[in-house]
Scaffold this active site. Sequence first.
Site, short mmCIF file in Angstrom:
data_model
loop_
_atom_site.label_atom_id
_atom_site.label_comp_id
_atom_site.label_asym_id
_atom_site.label_seq_id
_atom_site.Cartn_x
_atom_site.Cartn_y
_atom_site.Cartn_z
N ARG A 44 -36.08 33.50 -31.55
CA ARG A 44 -34.61 33.50 -31.46
C ARG A 44 -34.15 32.45 -30.45
O ARG A 44 -33.07 31.88 -30.56
CB ARG A 44 -34.10 34.89 -31.07
CG ARG A 44 -34.50 35.99 -32.05
CD ARG A 44 -34.14 37.37 -31.53
NE ARG A 44 -34.80 37.69 -30.28
CZ ARG A 44 -34.57 38.78 -29.56
NH1 ARG A 44 -33.67 39.67 -29.97
NH2 ARG A 44 -35.21 39.01 -28.44
N SER A 103 -31.24 49.38 -26.66
CA SER A 103 -30.07 49.64 -27.52
C SER A 103 -30.49 50.34 -28.82
O SER A 103 -29.87 51.33 -29.23
CB SER A 103 -29.29 48.37 -27.81
OG SER A 103 -30.13 47.34 -28.29
N ASP A 160 -31.94 35.54 -24.76
CA ASP A 160 -30.78 35.38 -23.88
C ASP A 160 -30.80 34.09 -23.07
O ASP A 160 -29.78 33.71 -22.48
CB ASP A 160 -30.70 36.57 -22.92
CG ASP A 160 -30.50 37.87 -23.68
OD1 ASP A 160 -29.63 37.89 -24.56
OD2 ASP A 160 -31.21 38.85 -23.40
N HIS A 216 -40.49 39.45 -21.44
CA HIS A 216 -40.21 40.42 -22.50
C HIS A 216 -41.24 41.54 -22.46
O HIS A 216 -42.40 41.30 -22.10
CB HIS A 216 -40.23 39.76 -23.89
CG HIS A 216 -39.49 40.56 -24.91
ND1 HIS A 216 -40.09 41.56 -25.64
CD2 HIS A 216 -38.19 40.54 -25.29
CE1 HIS A 216 -39.18 42.10 -26.44
NE2 HIS A 216 -38.03 41.51 -26.26
N HIS A 272 -31.41 44.02 -20.21
CA HIS A 272 -31.37 43.98 -21.69
C HIS A 272 -30.28 42.97 -22.10
O HIS A 272 -30.37 41.80 -21.75
CB HIS A 272 -31.13 45.42 -22.19
CG HIS A 272 -31.24 45.61 -23.67
ND1 HIS A 272 -31.89 44.73 -24.50
CD2 HIS A 272 -30.77 46.60 -24.50
CE1 HIS A 272 -31.83 45.17 -25.76
NE2 HIS A 272 -31.14 46.30 -25.78
#
Length: 459
Positions: free
Chosen positions: A352, A267, A398, A343, A297
């Site tokens: 995160r 992105s 995620d 990743h 993604h």
Amino acid sequence: MKSLIRLSSRATNVGIKPVRSLATQPTNLKDVLANVIPEEQKKIGAFRKQHGNKSLGEYTIDQAYGGMRGITGLVTETSLLDPDEGIRFRGYSIPECQEMLPKAPGGKEPLPEGLFWLLMTGQIPTAQQVAWVSHEWAERADLPSHVVTMLNNFPSSLHPMAQFSAAIVACNTESQFKAAYEKGVHKSTYWEYVYEDAMEVIAKLPTIAAIIYRNLYKEGSSVGTIDNTKDWSENFCDMMGYTDPKFVELMRLYLTIHTDHEGGNVSAHTVHLVGSALSDPYLSFGAGMCGLAGPLHGLANQEVLVWLTKVVNDVGMHPTDESLKEWIWKTLKSGQVVPGYGHAVLRKTDPRYTCQMEFAQKHLPDDPMFKIVAQVYKLAPDILLEQGKAKNPWPNVDAHSGVLLQYYGLKEMQYYTVLFGVSRALGVLASLVWDRALGLPIERPKSVTSEALMNKYGH
Ligand code: CMX
């Protein structure tokens, strides 16, 4: 500029409440940037003059075939990703941001407005500066009427991310950058127009996203009223119809941590690439959102919940370790990825993920879905290591977000990536302002054919 509307046929009553006095605010973001930018231009100019011909390393044929992994070929000022430590926003880790950035009154989580200020300027903002940003975004939140009409006419079969990207692109009737470019303004002033467009895009995203949400899942009910005494996240939650203060706090955290992950992810890179052609910020950001919508993604947050739901349907809400291991192996053996794990850069658990886990431990420790997420965290890394393919067996951002959202009632998994997109705007648009401030050129790496490589290196 085309007329903006505050009322739509299906999503009605988007209006502005009277503002509290902001006369005491010290400054505005654009003024601060106008001071910061020339200093950085000077510093970077001098650095490039002295060191511009130094090598950043060699790369191999495999790297050219392999998605350019590990090739340092971009400069992105807003954040830097360390494979072991995770993301730092302008040098600050997530725990540092959680501690240092201003909070809402009575709140514990940072306001995303503060992170935006930090990404833009490199400075930790004051509470007043953050309030100034909240107010600006509330004031700029209205949509052009054709965009509301377009959103209201999309078929419910169109994925929320496709609706989101299309609506953002269609807002480019409002682009000040495009208008200024057409007028022929000087290159040195481009950043000022990109700044204005960036502020407009970010301000409008919650309205766009909330209309999509209500059209798809709440019978097209009204998104209600923007209140310019409230922060960006609270207004967004209000528009979607979520008023639980704990959910609003979750959204403040969520919208802060998803903003930026340096420049090479799909992105961020797309926004930078498209923007380098001097496409306006609406077009550039819309393109970036098409990339975020990919399952490898940003769509992975949807995929994680889809996957967890299948797990629950198959082995129940309280699976044994054995049955869960079997499920993970089944996923891998059928040639699919375990969503939320792995990743391209990170080699440890994503911070995160960790901060969302801490939020869950504090607010929903007994939620059975959270328990399954924790159980997957206990089991999946060893299995991925045993399989021996994934370079990073640890969870990414995620793996956790959907479980928090569903706990507060936001169970529409297809919508999750839209929330990611709203947040991602803050990082990639701050970077876009800097791209133009630094006068970065059109991006155009060299490609080769396999035949050309074979001719050079042998068949
Ligand atoms: N499950 C199964 N296999 C995985 C895997 C996972 N979670 N992660 C990596 N692999 C596999 C890859 O598919 C690749 O297989 P092939 O050799 O057959 O092609 C191999 O391991 C090597 O991949 P890698 O170098 O470790 O990972 P990449 O840099 O190519 O890809 C990523 C990174 C994120 C796309 C990948 O780990 C993945 O697909 N993860 C699951 C999807 C996901 O969670 N995406 C979200 C990432 C965060 C975000 O952008 O939002």
